[in-house]
Write a protein that holds these residues in place. Structure first.
Motif, PDB file in Angstrom:
ATOM      1  N   HIS A 175       2.134 105.005 -14.668  1.00 24.53           N
ATOM      2  CA  HIS A 175       0.905 103.856 -14.366  1.00 24.53           C
ATOM      3  C   HIS A 175       1.119 102.850 -13.205  1.00 24.53           C
ATOM      4  O   HIS A 175       0.977 102.571 -13.269  1.00 24.53           O
ATOM      5  CB  HIS A 175       1.296 102.935 -15.225  1.00 24.53           C
ATOM      6  CG  HIS A 175       2.928 102.314 -15.775  1.00 24.53           C
ATOM      7  ND1 HIS A 175       4.160 102.637 -16.367  1.00 24.53           N
ATOM      8  CD2 HIS A 175       3.314 101.436 -15.262  1.00 24.53           C
ATOM      9  CE1 HIS A 175       4.856 101.419 -15.848  1.00 24.53           C
ATOM     10  NE2 HIS A 175       4.103 100.887 -15.308  1.00 24.53           N
ATOM     11  N   VAL A 176       1.777 103.787 -12.394  1.00 24.97           N
ATOM     12  CA  VAL A 176       1.471 103.253 -10.463  1.00 24.97           C
ATOM     13  C   VAL A 176       1.076 103.936  -9.659  1.00 24.97           C
ATOM     14  O   VAL A 176       1.509 105.198  -9.512  1.00 24.97           O
ATOM     15  CB  VAL A 176       2.938 102.799  -9.856  1.00 24.97           C
ATOM     16  CG1 VAL A 176       3.343 102.834  -8.649  1.00 24.97           C
ATOM     17  CG2 VAL A 176       3.907 101.557 -10.833  1.00 24.97           C
ATOM     18  N   ALA A 177      -0.141 103.804  -8.917  1.00 20.47           N
ATOM     19  CA  ALA A 177      -0.059 104.543  -7.962  1.00 20.47           C
ATOM     20  C   ALA A 177       0.001 104.046  -6.740  1.00 20.47           C
ATOM     21  O   ALA A 177       0.072 102.689  -6.353  1.00 20.47           O
ATOM     22  CB  ALA A 177      -2.212 104.816  -8.145  1.00 20.47           C
ATOM     23  N   THR A 178      -0.158 105.128  -5.785  1.00 16.94           N
ATOM     24  CA  THR A 178       0.277 105.171  -4.296  1.00 16.94           C
ATOM     25  C   THR A 178      -0.918 105.847  -3.368  1.00 16.94           C
ATOM     26  O   THR A 178      -1.369 106.933  -3.736  1.00 16.94           O
ATOM     27  CB  THR A 178       1.367 106.249  -3.517  1.00 16.94           C
ATOM     28  OG1 THR A 178       2.550 105.332  -4.255  1.00 16.94           O
ATOM     29  CG2 THR A 178       1.343 105.517  -1.993  1.00 16.94           C
ATOM     30  N   LEU A 179      -1.790 105.263  -2.540  1.00 17.25           N
ATOM     31  CA  LEU A 179      -2.824 105.664  -2.663  1.00 17.25           C
ATOM     32  C   LEU A 179      -3.047 105.767  -0.159  1.00 17.25           C
ATOM     33  O   LEU A 179      -2.801 104.688  -0.230  1.00 17.25           O
ATOM     34  CB  LEU A 179      -3.971 104.553  -2.419  1.00 17.25           C
ATOM     35  CG  LEU A 179      -5.449 105.481  -1.607  1.00 17.25           C
ATOM     36  CD1 LEU A 179      -6.688 105.383  -2.608  1.00 17.25           C
ATOM     37  CD2 LEU A 179      -6.158 104.816  -1.008  1.00 17.25           C
ATOM     38  N   VAL A 180      -2.839 107.071   0.242  1.00 15.45           N
ATOM     39  CA  VAL A 180      -3.010 107.132   1.920  1.00 15.45           C
ATOM     40  C   VAL A 180      -4.721 107.303   1.923  1.00 15.45           C
ATOM     41  O   VAL A 180      -5.080 108.689   1.513  1.00 15.45           O
ATOM     42  CB  VAL A 180      -2.238 108.130   1.904  1.00 15.45           C
ATOM     43  CG1 VAL A 180      -2.303 108.438   3.666  1.00 15.45           C
ATOM     44  CG2 VAL A 180      -0.995 107.295   1.163  1.00 15.45           C
ATOM     45  N   SER A 181      -5.251 106.476   2.892  1.00 13.68           N
ATOM     46  CA  SER A 181      -6.695 106.343   3.008  1.00 13.68           C
ATOM     47  C   SER A 181      -6.632 106.890   5.073  1.00 13.68           C
ATOM     48  O   SER A 181      -5.726 106.010   5.153  1.00 13.68           O
ATOM     49  CB  SER A 181      -7.436 105.165   2.722  1.00 13.68           C
ATOM     50  OG  SER A 181      -8.374 105.387   3.168  1.00 13.68           O
ATOM     51  N   VAL A 200      14.371 101.394 -12.412  1.00 17.12           N
ATOM     52  CA  VAL A 200      15.233 100.925 -11.326  1.00 17.12           C
ATOM     53  C   VAL A 200      15.666 101.749 -10.105  1.00 17.12           C
ATOM     54  O   VAL A 200      15.740 102.953 -10.128  1.00 17.12           O
ATOM     55  CB  VAL A 200      16.887 100.308 -12.020  1.00 17.12           C
ATOM     56  CG1 VAL A 200      17.069  99.329 -11.151  1.00 17.12           C
ATOM     57  CG2 VAL A 200      16.799  99.914 -12.991  1.00 17.12           C
ATOM     58  N   GLU A 201      14.943 100.780  -9.058  1.00 15.14           N
ATOM     59  CA  GLU A 201      14.790 101.268  -7.766  1.00 15.14           C
ATOM     60  C   GLU A 201      15.775 100.603  -6.496  1.00 15.14           C
ATOM     61  O   GLU A 201      15.837 100.067  -6.523  1.00 15.14           O
ATOM     62  CB  GLU A 201      13.516 100.679  -7.097  1.00 15.14           C
ATOM     63  CG  GLU A 201      13.122 101.898  -5.533  1.00 15.14           C
ATOM     64  CD  GLU A 201      11.501 101.086  -5.807  1.00 15.14           C
ATOM     65  OE1 GLU A 201      10.800 102.127  -5.630  1.00 15.14           O
ATOM     66  OE2 GLU A 201      11.035 100.518  -4.841  1.00 15.14           O
ATOM     67  N   SER A 212       9.702 103.082  -1.553  1.00 15.98           N
ATOM     68  CA  SER A 212       9.881 101.580  -2.322  1.00 15.98           C
ATOM     69  C   SER A 212       8.899 101.113  -2.872  1.00 15.98           C
ATOM     70  O   SER A 212       8.134 100.054  -2.916  1.00 15.98           O
ATOM     71  CB  SER A 212       9.882 100.869  -0.353  1.00 15.98           C
ATOM     72  OG  SER A 212      10.724 101.135   0.139  1.00 15.98           O
ATOM     73  N   THR A 213       7.984 101.922  -3.524  1.00 16.29           N
ATOM     74  CA  THR A 213       6.920 101.475  -4.724  1.00 16.29           C
ATOM     75  C   THR A 213       7.673 100.420  -5.777  1.00 16.29           C
ATOM     76  O   THR A 213       6.648  99.250  -5.388  1.00 16.29           O
ATOM     77  CB  THR A 213       6.295 102.556  -5.739  1.00 16.29           C
ATOM     78  OG1 THR A 213       6.119 103.901  -4.476  1.00 16.29           O
ATOM     79  CG2 THR A 213       5.718 102.084  -6.207  1.00 16.29           C
ATOM     80  N   VAL A 214       8.426 100.452  -6.074  1.00 17.73           N
ATOM     81  CA  VAL A 214       8.659  99.243  -6.883  1.00 17.73           C
ATOM     82  C   VAL A 214       9.299  97.677  -6.719  1.00 17.73           C
ATOM     83  O   VAL A 214       8.541  96.432  -7.026  1.00 17.73           O
ATOM     84  CB  VAL A 214      10.060  99.653  -8.160  1.00 17.73           C
ATOM     85  CG1 VAL A 214      10.111  97.980  -8.812  1.00 17.73           C
ATOM     86  CG2 VAL A 214       9.557 100.905  -8.686  1.00 17.73           C
ATOM     87  N   HIS A 215       9.479  97.929  -5.354  1.00 19.72           N
ATOM     88  CA  HIS A 215       9.965  96.696  -4.066  1.00 19.72           C
ATOM     89  C   HIS A 215       8.922  95.858  -3.290  1.00 19.72           C
ATOM     90  O   HIS A 215       8.806  94.602  -3.991  1.00 19.72           O
ATOM     91  CB  HIS A 215      10.733  97.633  -3.437  1.00 19.72           C
ATOM     92  CG  HIS A 215      11.926  97.695  -3.324  1.00 19.72           C
ATOM     93  ND1 HIS A 215      13.008  98.253  -4.080  1.00 19.72           N
ATOM     94  CD2 HIS A 215      13.438  96.594  -3.038  1.00 19.72           C
ATOM     95  CE1 HIS A 215      14.031  98.425  -4.277  1.00 19.72           C
ATOM     96  NE2 HIS A 215      14.443  97.082  -3.903  1.00 19.72           N
TER      97      HIS A 215
END
Length: 787
Positions: A28-34, A240-241, A540-543
């Motif tokens: 349920h987490v998204a990383t977007l690169v534009s 846990v990250e 490092s998404t969670v951080h």
């Protein structure tokens, strides 16, 4: 006013050529690169300025630029310092890039590309992470904003509004490519979108990984919305990250951070009994843009028309004995009653009469003043206040509005609805979050009614109070919670908690989190046990999401204490933003190309890259023949109805033209009705005939809605029952027999009808159900009706 995007002297578009978007969704987490590709085809160096929308809760965490083979990675710095470095670079003939968040609304960013030489290309890479919201049908929603509506500047407000120059979607000179990769511990069921997609491609036999792409030929006339569905989707989880090896232990980036996704199971015995009290206040946007269509790529119902239908359903679904009022606003505001009144047949009819006459004719988007008036009204004892806000708007004083909602959050719950393309995610999400309610977005071909009725069900649930989160960790590990306290819980909805874990523990160590709360006087709790061992490959998404959460909280605190001694909150935000590399309202990303040889020569031309907005389409038959008003007439219209901008005036005039076309069609076709008349849709027609008590009367209007004559309906009535009981049972059979696809819309008012029937204790109910099924040619069982 320019006719298209970035223009040369010869009126040719330049320099934003294309946008490439890559989305990676993990659970349920998204990383977007534009990637934004620029090219300067002019004979002089230029500075391009691109103002664009992002999700309001996104954590922008990377910004870099590539000129030829040279890549420059931007640093996060205090905003004024970043601006000075950018200006100094331009004045010395160097290339520089500046990315900054609006100080008034966290969902607007501006990107400045400076000293781009003639014939040169630049590739800008922007990355952000965000959480995906849970929808009513358990899907996860991602939205790539493609439409940024001009921000309305409230009268007398301080500060400078972001200047947005927009163009019709068909004239936007750049292209968009979009691809997404989805992965989850559970299989991916499907991915849906309001835009055309290429078929979903699974990457493994377990179907836990998949890719999907936007079909070629996408037009810039709507946001790109993805709905992602997993099997057995919403289970409590903990991720846990590990901390960054390069960061100092004891700091946010140096320590492990845990993200908890909590789905508390509220006691079903309590949840099944909906509240029969409350004060329901509905705040409806009637600014000029509400006269626009619900979607922008085909003829459709207007936003104000859909809002009227929704208010009809809401009013019919309220419980007897509650209190309610309806406000509407534009440049000014109105209310149907001086103060909230008790809900009964008389007050409901009076309110519906006013609702049917509502038009998008009140000018601008002054949302702050009606909110202040609502909050100035004393709360009614034993009637919890529930505020429903409907707007398609975007205002420059977003943070001021959210602060006001937060200040009054102890006395109410706020449910907010963003209508149409370009509604401000920062405004809609912020009001619901700070008001302890729930946010919904209605875009594309969505019907407003199902989403609003879900929020009404939430509002009718008893409020969860005394919420606390306690941690049980090994004694050598301490916890620092980054998220603000949880203020609301709803059945089936997720609560996210971020926390920093300091100290060493064994790989086998476990932690436990307990959520305690009270519901209708019943204390309850839910627990989640999790391993403290960091998961691999999380980056490092969670951080970054944890940092953004803490930054938001500190920014709210700074605004509350502005002008007072705030304990250096702003300095804390800047320090955290720089340390984590996550944007804030007090910092900016800046990159300077120090690898240039000779300084760039020549005067620097400033070019604003314009973006898409809703444009006028002659979509109604006969409208193409109608003369559209000249710009001078549009401005006269603006002055007349109090519009603050050409955009508002344009929308208001468009709505006026649409009404004129409909009226001309009525003259040509006398059988047609004006949009203010009772809706012709059979479901809404049936709903409009229901009494406040929940019953229906046996009359010709009901018979016609059921597709029968009065004689047929009266002749088949069992002799042992009265007309009102017979009419109500017929209505319920019709709903279950013909409108099950819209059950979420009529479920609450049907529940009210069943309660009324039970209270009558009428004889012959079974005989009525059998006779009703025969008349309507249905096969709905008595138990299905709830009788």
């Amino acid at each position: 006013m320019s006719c298209c995007g970035l223009l040369t002297v010869q009126k040719e578009p330049v320099p934003l050529k294309s946008i490439e978007v890559e989305l990676e969704v993990k659970d349920h987490v998204a990383t977007l690169v534009s990637t934004l590709n620029y090219e300067n085809k002019e004979d002089k160096p230029i500075e391009a300025v691109f103002v664009f929308p992002l999700p309001g809760d996104a954590a922008v965490c990377h910004f870099s630029a590539k000129i030829g083979q040279t890549e420059i990675v931007a640093e996060v710095k205090e905003k004024q310092q970043a601006r000075e470095e950018y200006d100094d670079a331009l004045s010395s003939g160097q290339q520089a890039f500046l990315l900054e968040e609006s100080e008034e609304s966290p969902d607007i960013f501006s990107l400045s590309v400076g000293s781009l030489p003639p014939g040169e290309s630049a590739s800008i890479r922007l990355e952000y992470v965000t959480e995906l919201a849970v929808q009513a049908d358990d899907g996860l929603r991602f939205c790539l904003p493609a439409v940024l509506n001009p921000r309305y500047q409230p009268q007398g407000s301080e500060g400078v509004s972001v200047q947005v120059t927009s163009v019709p979607a068909s004239l936007v000179p750049y292209s968009l490519s979009f691809s997404a990769r989805v992965s989850s511990p559970r299989p991916v069921s499907k991915v849906e979108s309001n835009c055309s997609l290429d078929p979903l491609q699974y990457l493994n036999t377990e179907q836990t990984q998949a890719t999907v792409k936007l079909a070629a030929g996408h037009k810039f006339n709507r946001d790109v919305e993805l709905l992602i569905y997993y099997k057995d989707a919403h289970q409590p989880t903990a991720v846990v990250e590990a901390g960054q090896a390069s960061a100092k232990p004891g700091t946010l980036m140096g320590d492990p951070v845990v993200m908890l996704s909590l789905y508390p199971e509220l006691p079903q015995s309590v949840m099944s009994s909906l509240a029969s009290c409350g004060e329901f206040v509905f705040l409806m946007d009637r600014s000029g843009s509400m006269g626009s269509s619900m979607n922008t790529w085909r003829s459709h119902q207007t936003r104000i028309g859909s809002a009227r239908d929704t208010l009809l359903l809401l009013l019919k679904s309220l419980p007897m004995g509650c209190y309610f009022n309806i406000y509407s606003f534009g440049s000014s505001y109105e209310h149907i009653f001086p103060k909230s009144v008790e809900y009964n047949q008389k007050t409901m009819e009076e309110a519906l009469k006013e609702v049917e006459a509502m038009e998008a004719n009140l000018g601008g988007t002054e949302i702050l003043k009606p909110l202040q008036h609502i909050y100035s009204q004393p709360c009614i004892p034993s009637q919890p206040r529930q505020l429903f806000v409907f707007t398609d708007g975007a205002v420059s004083n977003t943070k001021e509005v959210i602060n006001l909602v937060k200040k009054n959050s102890g006395s109410h719950r706020c449910f907010s609805f963003g209508i149409g393309e370009g509604a401000s995610s920062a405004l809609i999400n912020g009001m619901a979050k700070e008001g302890g309610g729930h946010a919904q977005f209605i875009t594309g071909a969505d019907r407003m009614q199902p989403k609003v009725m879900q929020s009404l069900r939430f509002a009718l649930q008893p409020a969860v109070v005394d919420i606390s989160v306690t941690w049980d960790l090994p004694k050598e590990v301490s916890v620092t919670v980054l998220s603000p306290p949880i203020t609301s819980l709803f059945q089936g909805q997720r609560s996210l908690v971020y926390a920093q874990l300091t100290g060493q523990s064994s790989e086998a160590a476990e932690g436990c989190v307990t959520v305690k709360y009270s519901l209708a006087g019943h204390p309850s709790q839910n627990q989640l046990r999790f391993s403290l061992k960091p998961e691999g490959d999380t980056g490092s998404t969670v951080h970054r999401l944890g940092a953004r959460t803490l930054i938001h909280s500190l920014e709210m605190e700074e605004r509350e204490h502005r002008g007072q001694e705030d304990g250096g909150v702003k300095e804390k935000v800047v320090e955290l933003s720089v340390q984590s590399g996550v944007s804030s309202s007090f910092t900016a990303f800046v990159a300077v190309n120090n690898c240039n040889g000779e300084p760039i020569q020549g005067p620097l031309l400033r070019r604003n890259v314009e973006i898409t907005c809703v444009s006028f389409h002659c979509s109604h038959q006969g409208m193409a023949q109608m003369p559209f008003p000249s710009p001078s007439k549009i401005m006269k219209r603006a002055l007349l109805v109090g519009c603050s901008s050409v955009h508002e005036a344009f929308s208001s005039v468009r709505a006026l033209c649409q009404r004129q076309v409909l009226k001309s069609q009525i003259l040509l076709h006398p059988g047609r009705t004006e949009p203010n008349q009772p809706p012709r849709d059979p479901l809404l027609q049936l709903v409009s005939l229901q009494k406040a008590s929940g019953s229906w009367l046996l009359d010709p209007a009901l018979a016609a809605t059921l597709g029968k004559t009065s004689e047929e309906v009266e002749k088949t009535k069992p002799a042992s029952v009265n007309q009102e009981v017979w009419a109500t049972i017929l209505a319920l059979i019709w709903l279950h027999g013909f409108k099950m696809d819209a059950k979420k819309e009529w479920e609450l008012l049907a529940t009210k009808a069943v309660s009324w029937l039970r209270a009558q204790n009428a004889p012959g109910v079974s005989e009525c159900v059998e006779a009703g099924n025969t008349l309507l040619r249905c096969n709905v069982q008595k138990g299905v009706l709830g009788l």
